[in-house]
Design a protein around this motif. Sequence first.
Motif, PDB file in Angstrom:
ATOM      1  N   THR A  39       0.800  -1.233  -0.005  1.00 10.95           N
ATOM      2  CA  THR A  39      -0.004   0.144   0.010  1.00 10.95           C
ATOM      3  C   THR A  39       0.892   1.173  -0.046  1.00 10.95           C
ATOM      4  O   THR A  39       0.091   2.352  -0.342  1.00 10.95           O
ATOM      5  N   GLU A  40       2.149   1.167   0.276  1.00 12.96           N
ATOM      6  CA  GLU A  40       3.319   2.291   0.461  1.00 12.96           C
ATOM      7  C   GLU A  40       3.060   2.924  -1.001  1.00 12.96           C
ATOM      8  O   GLU A  40       3.588   2.249  -1.822  1.00 12.96           O
ATOM      9  N   ASN A  41       3.146   4.409  -1.170  1.00 12.33           N
ATOM     10  CA  ASN A  41       3.173   4.649  -2.682  1.00 12.33           C
ATOM     11  C   ASN A  41       4.618   5.073  -2.809  1.00 12.33           C
ATOM     12  O   ASN A  41       5.217   5.949  -2.173  1.00 12.33           O
ATOM     13  N   ILE A  42       5.319   4.235  -3.944  1.00  9.37           N
ATOM     14  CA  ILE A  42       6.623   4.577  -4.307  1.00  9.37           C
ATOM     15  C   ILE A  42       6.479   5.198  -5.745  1.00  9.37           C
ATOM     16  O   ILE A  42       5.937   4.744  -6.455  1.00  9.37           O
ATOM     17  N   LYS A  43       7.140   6.348  -5.860  1.00 10.97           N
ATOM     18  CA  LYS A  43       7.177   7.035  -7.283  1.00 10.97           C
ATOM     19  C   LYS A  43       7.705   6.433  -8.382  1.00 10.97           C
ATOM     20  O   LYS A  43       8.838   5.864  -8.117  1.00 10.97           O
ATOM     21  N   LEU A  44       7.263   6.401  -9.417  1.00 12.68           N
ATOM     22  CA  LEU A  44       7.783   5.791 -10.699  1.00 12.68           C
ATOM     23  C   LEU A  44       8.945   6.697 -11.207  1.00 12.68           C
ATOM     24  O   LEU A  44       8.710   7.811 -11.388  1.00 12.68           O
ATOM     25  N   THR A  45      10.094   6.112 -11.368  1.00 18.68           N
ATOM     26  CA  THR A  45      11.374   6.678 -11.902  1.00 18.68           C
ATOM     27  C   THR A  45      12.130   6.166 -12.578  1.00 18.68           C
ATOM     28  O   THR A  45      11.979   4.687 -12.790  1.00 18.68           O
ATOM     29  N   ILE A  46      12.857   6.749 -13.552  1.00  9.91           N
ATOM     30  CA  ILE A  46      14.067   6.152 -14.328  1.00  9.91           C
ATOM     31  C   ILE A  46      15.297   6.618 -14.073  1.00  9.91           C
ATOM     32  O   ILE A  46      15.385   7.816 -14.058  1.00  9.91           O
ATOM     33  N   LYS A  47      16.498   5.820 -14.081  1.00  9.69           N
ATOM     34  CA  LYS A  47      17.715   6.654 -14.059  1.00  9.69           C
ATOM     35  C   LYS A  47      18.591   5.583 -14.876  1.00  9.69           C
ATOM     36  O   LYS A  47      18.240   4.553 -15.162  1.00  9.69           O
ATOM     37  N   GLY A  48      19.788   6.347 -15.141  1.00 15.85           N
ATOM     38  CA  GLY A  48      20.701   5.461 -15.887  1.00 15.85           C
ATOM     39  C   GLY A  48      20.740   5.869 -17.630  1.00 15.85           C
ATOM     40  O   GLY A  48      21.537   5.506 -18.243  1.00 15.85           O
ATOM     41  N   ILE A  49      19.763   6.994 -17.883  1.00 16.82           N
ATOM     42  CA  ILE A  49      19.781   7.397 -19.343  1.00 16.82           C
ATOM     43  C   ILE A  49      20.402   8.982 -19.189  1.00 16.82           C
ATOM     44  O   ILE A  49      19.625   9.864 -18.924  1.00 16.82           O
ATOM     45  N   PRO A  50      21.584   9.153 -20.052  1.00 19.10           N
ATOM     46  CA  PRO A  50      22.054  10.446 -19.961  1.00 19.10           C
ATOM     47  C   PRO A  50      21.270  11.113 -21.083  1.00 19.10           C
ATOM     48  O   PRO A  50      20.553  10.875 -21.814  1.00 19.10           O
ATOM     49  N   GLU A  51      21.623  12.630 -21.069  1.00 21.33           N
ATOM     50  CA  GLU A  51      21.050  13.710 -21.864  1.00 21.33           C
ATOM     51  C   GLU A  51      21.449  13.467 -23.219  1.00 21.33           C
ATOM     52  O   GLU A  51      20.772  13.444 -24.326  1.00 21.33           O
ATOM     53  N   ILE A  52      22.734  12.772 -23.619  1.00 22.43           N
ATOM     54  CA  ILE A  52      23.217  12.842 -24.791  1.00 22.43           C
ATOM     55  C   ILE A  52      24.022  11.601 -24.561  1.00 22.43           C
ATOM     56  O   ILE A  52      24.721  11.114 -23.822  1.00 22.43           O
ATOM     57  N   MET A  53      23.763  10.789 -25.906  1.00 22.42           N
ATOM     58  CA  MET A  53      24.423   9.393 -26.134  1.00 22.42           C
ATOM     59  C   MET A  53      25.223   9.419 -27.458  1.00 22.42           C
ATOM     60  O   MET A  53      24.887  10.357 -28.158  1.00 22.42           O
ATOM     61  N   HIS A  54      25.988   8.176 -27.550  1.00 17.72           N
ATOM     62  CA  HIS A  54      26.664   8.050 -28.867  1.00 17.72           C
ATOM     63  C   HIS A  54      26.474   6.607 -29.220  1.00 17.72           C
ATOM     64  O   HIS A  54      26.179   5.753 -28.364  1.00 17.72           O
ATOM     65  N   ARG A  55      26.769   6.309 -30.401  1.00 15.45           N
ATOM     66  CA  ARG A  55      26.620   5.112 -31.138  1.00 15.45           C
ATOM     67  C   ARG A  55      27.661   4.074 -30.065  1.00 15.45           C
ATOM     68  O   ARG A  55      28.710   4.382 -29.964  1.00 15.45           O
ATOM     69  N   GLY A  56      27.180   2.979 -29.897  1.00 15.76           N
ATOM     70  CA  GLY A  56      28.267   2.070 -29.078  1.00 15.76           C
ATOM     71  C   GLY A  56      28.136   2.311 -27.579  1.00 15.76           C
ATOM     72  O   GLY A  56      28.774   1.587 -26.882  1.00 15.76           O
ATOM     73  N   ASP A  57      27.443   3.443 -26.972  1.00 19.22           N
ATOM     74  CA  ASP A  57      27.374   3.494 -25.468  1.00 19.22           C
ATOM     75  C   ASP A  57      26.604   2.336 -24.774  1.00 19.22           C
ATOM     76  O   ASP A  57      25.774   1.474 -25.513  1.00 19.22           O
ATOM     77  N   PHE A  58      27.179   2.081 -23.795  1.00 16.44           N
ATOM     78  CA  PHE A  58      26.430   0.844 -22.898  1.00 16.44           C
ATOM     79  C   PHE A  58      25.923   1.503 -21.705  1.00 16.44           C
ATOM     80  O   PHE A  58      26.324   2.262 -21.174  1.00 16.44           O
ATOM     81  N   LEU A  59      24.444   1.185 -21.679  1.00 12.02           N
ATOM     82  CA  LEU A  59      23.555   1.522 -20.622  1.00 12.02           C
ATOM     83  C   LEU A  59      23.096   0.472 -19.633  1.00 12.02           C
ATOM     84  O   LEU A  59      22.820  -0.510 -20.118  1.00 12.02           O
ATOM     85  N   GLU A  60      22.945   0.860 -18.341  1.00  7.92           N
ATOM     86  CA  GLU A  60      22.277   0.106 -17.278  1.00  7.92           C
ATOM     87  C   GLU A  60      21.086   0.924 -16.897  1.00  7.92           C
ATOM     88  O   GLU A  60      21.338   1.890 -16.200  1.00  7.92           O
ATOM     89  N   VAL A  61      19.715   0.503 -17.185  1.00  4.35           N
ATOM     90  CA  VAL A  61      18.754   1.286 -16.775  1.00  4.35           C
ATOM     91  C   VAL A  61      17.956   0.453 -15.674  1.00  4.35           C
ATOM     92  O   VAL A  61      17.752  -0.481 -15.799  1.00  4.35           O
ATOM     93  N   SER A  62      17.471   1.446 -14.754  1.00  5.63           N
ATOM     94  CA  SER A  62      16.888   0.922 -13.645  1.00  5.63           C
ATOM     95  C   SER A  62      15.977   2.128 -13.066  1.00  5.63           C
ATOM     96  O   SER A  62      15.806   3.146 -13.661  1.00  5.63           O
ATOM     97  N   GLY A  63      15.303   1.975 -12.173  1.00  6.53           N
ATOM     98  CA  GLY A  63      14.195   2.795 -11.438  1.00  6.53           C
ATOM     99  C   GLY A  63      13.549   2.387 -10.227  1.00  6.53           C
ATOM    100  O   GLY A  63      13.865   1.385  -9.751  1.00  6.53           O
ATOM    101  N   THR A  64      12.560   2.958  -9.857  1.00  9.74           N
ATOM    102  CA  THR A  64      11.841   2.503  -8.660  1.00  9.74           C
ATOM    103  C   THR A  64      10.087   2.641  -9.414  1.00  9.74           C
ATOM    104  O   THR A  64       9.861   3.475 -10.332  1.00  9.74           O
ATOM    105  N   ALA A  65       9.251   1.728  -8.591  1.00 15.81           N
ATOM    106  CA  ALA A  65       7.856   1.901  -8.912  1.00 15.81           C
ATOM    107  C   ALA A  65       7.191   0.939  -7.672  1.00 15.81           C
ATOM    108  O   ALA A  65       7.992   0.722  -6.852  1.00 15.81           O
TER     109      ALA A  65
END
Length: 723
Positions: free
Chosen positions: A256-282
Amino acid sequence: MKQLEHMNKSSTRGVFLPLVVLCLTIAIIIPINAHAAETIDATSFSFEETTIIEFTNSGKEDANSFRIWLGSDINFKSFKTESGWIGEKTPQGVIVFTSTESVKPGESIKIGIKTDKTNPRINWKALDKNEEQIEAGITSPKELPKPILEKLTSENSGDGILSDSVFRIIPDKPNAGSTVRIAGENFGALQQFDFYINTDKIGTFNTDASGSFVSTVIIPKNQSAERVDFSVKDKAGNEKKISLRLGEEITRIPATENIKLTIKGIPEIMHRGDFLEVSGTAQPNGGITASIKDADGKIINTRTAKVDSKGDWKIEESITVPIDAPFGRYSAVISDGKDEISTSWILESSKVIILAPTALKFNPGETIKFNGTAIPNKVLEIVLEDPLGAEKFSDIIQVGESGIIEFEYSTKANVDKEGTWTLIATQEGTKEFIFAGLGEIPSIPINIEFDKLNYKPTETAIISLTGKPSDKLNMLIIDPTDKEKIFLDGSITIPITLQKDGKKTFSLELSGYSSGVYTAVVNKGSATSSEIFTVGLQAGSGEIKISSTKLDYRPGDAILVLGKTNSNVLLTLELIDPEGVVWKTKEIFSDKEGNIKGGELRIPSKAKPGIWTIKAQSGQNLDKIEIEVITSAEEGLVITVSQGMEIPGFGKSINIKVVNAMQTVQIEILTSEGEIIETLTFPASGNGEIKQPWFIPKDTVPGSYTIKVKDAQNTAETTFDIK
């Protein structure tokens, strides 16, 4: 080999009996392995000239041998180890301990040494069955305080804890905040004992008439998830101790606890070949869907992830931006079925090196492949490192007209380390890190780079850090005396938070730093990276003497250049091919003992056969050595020529070397007009080699000459000059 909880019993027998009791009282560990996670724990203590070292295997692979050595001002007098192990002292002063058994995960081994000075700093290295390094470090024991020594050795020290007392923790992988059982046997009967986690008392219990006990305690919730010591102490202060790694506190969050939906791991600028680890809360115990859209709003990829009981989610298979992905603005929409959020980024082309693995995960024994592009018609240097930071391959590549690059490395099952492998590509001063996983999906490691090796005390060091976006790191500096540097605020660490793109540039003021060699260590939890830098070192070293570990190399082979010069000086190392082309220039240094450090080079994979030169220079002082590069047997007959000695009465000579030869070999020496001036015939050795000097006739005209070689199947030729 006994399990860790039984090692105390076995190692208190015989010659180790009075010392091992002390070993369980005070021990200090100083790890120095910069690249690896903690896999071998080294614990030591000293009394007078005797030191006991205990190596505990807390990793995932067997340790099959150990090597220990001392500094230059201290010597071994004797050593002993456990039954089944053999120690052998080398001429270089290293003691190598081996056994037909191995130290398996959770097991340990004790080694006793006697030295000509007290409290020695002991260097150590643990190796696996293939003689590959698992971990290395330095352990610095402290002398036992006299009151503790007297208490432990007195006749009235109490019979609560006996030589064969043992206890265990159930479960053997506890978490912070969890309830655990402690079970022990062979303790003093009907006595009271205290239970500690590190220095904190967390329980009290009594033994029964047989000296056994079973009790329950709660591990504090605020206890860090790291390796801790659990100990049982009697009223006289004697103790038994075991070391375990704690897991993080398991927190169950009400749905019942309200946890905000979020995302992290994505920068504002990317380049070809970049490697990303995407996570967040829900919301806990649910799931999320991530949809990636291109510049036209078209969904090009969809991923899902489970939300754990704490409300955290992570895309399990990390994302690599394709090297042919169109440039422009992209967006991601994250939904948990109830709420929806979005984020966007720009894919741009500012990178000059664009490399990516053909797959994120490779199985052991498969070939790891990378492809991409770099600046055309320029030299590109690549270095491939395993998860422990050990260099497995390096090369210098001449990028062609198209700019296309392809690189691969064949892994060996049960030999190459599983985990995240790093390809470091450097061109025109630009450096990129590319990651691939062996046996598992890769994770983004911590990397630290200085803008140069040596600085003046008035300069500022520019440090480039990379890792996961928004990571919180701690950096400490180890000074030339191997002590942690204390900063102006009284702390020994500098907190650093990476930016949203996983990068950070940090300026380190060097005012007040004395001359010498320093190490910067950056860590987050158990992940660690380190880099050496120097302050105030000067060129102009006095005499330089260098050598290599062997004289013959093949393309792709690693070279280790050793040497001596004055202490704490800068040197330049060059690798030069037979035509005088400099393939590699590297700035290195000597330590406080005058030993040359950083002399690792590698022969290019497409190296021409012949005599290569390695030159070390500092100011006006230099030394050179020659090595020979030979090709593999599959490449056929090969001939090389080098300058020989001059002998009175015979004159000057050249050295002729033929490799990959079969049966009898005919050697012809011709003028530039094709006139044969001498013919030689020799049988090839068992390994297909011929080494033969040829003395130049006194009336030979200076100029260019040719040597032709012919065996039963192949021919080869090369030219040389007579001056």
